[in-house]
Design a protein around this motif. Structure first.
Motif, PDB file in Angstrom:
ATOM      1  N   ASP A 359     -38.911  34.983  45.595  1.00 17.90           N
ATOM      2  CA  ASP A 359     -38.840  33.759  44.566  1.00 17.90           C
ATOM      3  C   ASP A 359     -38.397  34.677  43.333  1.00 17.90           C
ATOM      4  N   ILE A 360     -38.907  35.641  42.815  1.00 17.23           N
ATOM      5  CA  ILE A 360     -38.616  36.321  41.725  1.00 17.23           C
ATOM      6  C   ILE A 360     -38.471  37.820  42.031  1.00 17.23           C
ATOM      7  N   GLY A 361     -37.602  38.561  41.850  1.00 19.53           N
ATOM      8  CA  GLY A 361     -37.473  39.925  42.223  1.00 19.53           C
ATOM      9  C   GLY A 361     -36.461  41.005  41.182  1.00 19.53           C
ATOM     10  N   PHE A 376     -33.761  38.729  39.647  1.00 19.56           N
ATOM     11  CA  PHE A 376     -33.250  37.590  40.703  1.00 19.56           C
ATOM     12  C   PHE A 376     -34.148  36.676  40.607  1.00 19.56           C
ATOM     13  N   ILE A 377     -34.038  35.348  40.348  1.00 24.99           N
ATOM     14  CA  ILE A 377     -34.648  34.293  40.259  1.00 24.99           C
ATOM     15  C   ILE A 377     -34.282  33.251  41.241  1.00 24.99           C
ATOM     16  N   ASP A 378     -34.990  32.731  42.222  1.00 21.97           N
ATOM     17  CA  ASP A 378     -34.600  31.662  43.338  1.00 21.97           C
ATOM     18  C   ASP A 378     -33.350  32.180  43.888  1.00 21.97           C
ATOM     19  N   GLY A 379     -33.145  33.474  44.154  1.00 19.86           N
ATOM     20  CA  GLY A 379     -31.780  33.831  44.892  1.00 19.86           C
ATOM     21  C   GLY A 379     -30.643  34.054  43.887  1.00 19.86           C
ATOM     22  N   LYS A 380     -30.752  33.960  42.525  1.00 17.21           N
ATOM     23  CA  LYS A 380     -29.696  34.128  41.708  1.00 17.21           C
ATOM     24  C   LYS A 380     -30.078  35.117  40.542  1.00 17.21           C
ATOM     25  N   LYS A 381     -29.014  35.822  40.066  1.00 17.62           N
ATOM     26  CA  LYS A 381     -29.192  36.762  39.204  1.00 17.62           C
ATOM     27  C   LYS A 381     -29.377  36.328  37.779  1.00 17.62           C
ATOM     28  N   ALA A 396     -43.345  39.217  31.366  1.00 14.29           N
ATOM     29  CA  ALA A 396     -42.968  38.069  30.622  1.00 14.29           C
ATOM     30  C   ALA A 396     -41.957  36.970  31.348  1.00 14.29           C
ATOM     31  N   ILE A 397     -40.952  37.539  32.067  1.00 15.35           N
ATOM     32  CA  ILE A 397     -40.076  36.571  32.574  1.00 15.35           C
ATOM     33  C   ILE A 397     -40.815  36.112  33.776  1.00 15.35           C
ATOM     34  N   TYR A 401     -41.655  32.155  34.414  1.00  9.17           N
ATOM     35  CA  TYR A 401     -41.442  31.511  35.892  1.00  9.17           C
ATOM     36  C   TYR A 401     -42.530  30.678  36.604  1.00  9.17           C
ATOM     37  N   ILE A 402     -43.639  31.292  36.323  1.00  5.76           N
ATOM     38  CA  ILE A 402     -44.907  31.011  36.987  1.00  5.76           C
ATOM     39  C   ILE A 402     -45.074  29.405  36.227  1.00  5.76           C
TER      40      ILE A 402
END
Length: 413
Positions: A359-361, A376-381, A396-397, A401-402
């Motif tokens: 989901d986030i990485g 990456f968030i939901d598969g997108k940079k 913080a990101i 996101y959460i």
């Protein structure tokens, strides 16, 4: 778990343990046990609180003397005044019949009684003292766990089966006989309880051993022969990785076969290690098998020559600790967050791909790579982090996101 693979639970009767349902269609319940002197109210309250905050849904305490029995209502009162409403289970050996009679406040406060038929009484005293505990459970409308242990097996049952086995033309192996004695002790005690008047919906049984294959064999047989709710536990599992590996190996097999309604990981705590480690291991077994979700899982690589820096390991550890510490608040504020997947990767080989699957990485720079960390968030940079504050910026990101995904907003920044 693959979409075409489903764990079909062994059908058992459901039991209400202080508001927590064990068995039936209920999720597998995680429980734990304190190792404080129960008579030390403050220490016991603190440890129960720590276990509950880690995610334990039922907590068992030793009730071995009058001081411990007298402390149970005080412990419960202090917990409730702190906003902690968790079922407390009394673990009784040898003198439980007397303690429950002499301390009615303890008997009424406990959510469940754990009875070991191997040491509830010996000889002519066994049945009357066992019956006395069951009658107390009926009086106060409490469920019981009939917990048979390999190390304290009912000598009458084992001696009878050993004698019968010795008369056979081809006697069975002694371990086979002892496994059968475990099963018979549990089932006969449960049937005796029903004859006294305890309902099937008030009975949980367990047969604990310390060897993986023995546990698997015994519980498969229990599942064939009964529909009582089952508590899984590899007793005396050991310390550190040995205890974790042995417990996981045994429980994973049984849980995959749909056997088990509640579990405990009986780890010997390493010196200085927190007691709640056993709760985390239980949760991780269930979550990595796809049975339940408790907290966001962090995926991270093992490291190699490309990741000579320890920074990614430190970040993975920091993020995992941050998530666990935040979960007592997050689980109430952000429903569904426990299913989130986070990736902290160490180089360009699998970093971007694994981060896209999460989901986030974040993919950290490996040796010789450009000193940047794409997020990456939901598969997108979405972001590129640099410098000495990557850990703080990524947290913080993650928080943002959460809040946006699980707090009602539709879009994560």
């Amino acid at each position: 778990m693959p979409a075409n693979q489903e764990i079909i639970r062994h059908r058992t009767v459901s039991v209400n343990v202080g508001g927590v349902i064990v068995g039936g269609d209920a999720p597998v319940v995680v429980q734990s046990m304190t190792d404080t002197d129960t008579a030390d109210v403050e220490a016991s309250v603190k440890q129960v609180t720590d276990l509950v905050n880690a995610g334990s849904e039922i907590v068992r305490l030793t009730v071995n003397n009058d001081e411990a029995a007298a402390a149970i209502p005080k412990i419960d009162e202090k917990l409730k005044s702190a906003g902690i409403d968790v079922p407390l289970v009394g673990c009784f050996h040898y003198n439980g019949h007397r303690l429950l009679e002499d301390h009615p406040d303890c008997a009424s406060t406990l959510a469940k009684y754990r009875i070991n038929p191997g040491n509830v009484g010996f000889g002519d005293k066994h049945d009357p003292q066992f019956a006395q505990m069951i009658e107390t459970a009926i009086k106060y409308d409490k469920p019981v766990r009939i917990g048979v242990n390999w190390g304290s097996l009912d000598k009458q049952v084992s001696a009878k089966l050993m004698d019968e086995n010795a008369k056979l033309a081809q006697p069975k192996d002694a371990d086979d006989v002892l496994r059968e004695a475990l099963i018979q002790s549990a089932l006969q005690s449960a049937e005796f309880s029903e004859k006294i008047g305890l309902g099937r919906d008030k009975i949980i049984i367990s047969c604990k051993v310390s060897r993986v294959q023995d546990l698997v064999t015994v519980y498969r047989e229990l599942a064939k022969r009964s529909d009582y709710a089952l508590h899984l536990g590899l007793t005396e599992a050991g310390m550190g990785s040995k205890g974790i590996v042995a417990s996981t190996a045994a429980k994973a097999i049984l849980l995959q076969e749909g056997i088990g309604d509640t579990i405990r990981i009986s780890l010997t705590p390493e010196p200085g290690a927190p007691r709640e480690r056993e709760v985390i291991v239980a949760q991780e077994i269930l979550q990595t098998m796809g049975i339940r979700s408790f907290t966001p899982l962090v995926s991270s690589c093992p490291g190699c020559g490309r990741t000579t820096s320890v920074f990614f390991r430190e970040l993975a550890d920091e993020i995992q600790g941050y998530i666990r510490a935040s979960m007592p608040v997050w689980k109430n504020q952000y429903p569904g967050v426990e299913s989130m997947n986070v990736a902290v990767m160490g180089c360009i080989v699998n970093g971007p791909g694994e981060s896209k699957h999460a989901d986030i990485g974040i993919s950290l720079p490996g040796t010789g790579e450009e000193p940047v960390a794409p997020v990456f968030i939901d598969g997108k940079k979405k972001h590129t982090l640099r410098g000495d504050s990557i850990a703080q910026e990524f947290k913080a990101i993650l928080d943002n996101y959460i809040q946006q995904r699980y707090g009602g907003s539709q879009e994560a920044a």
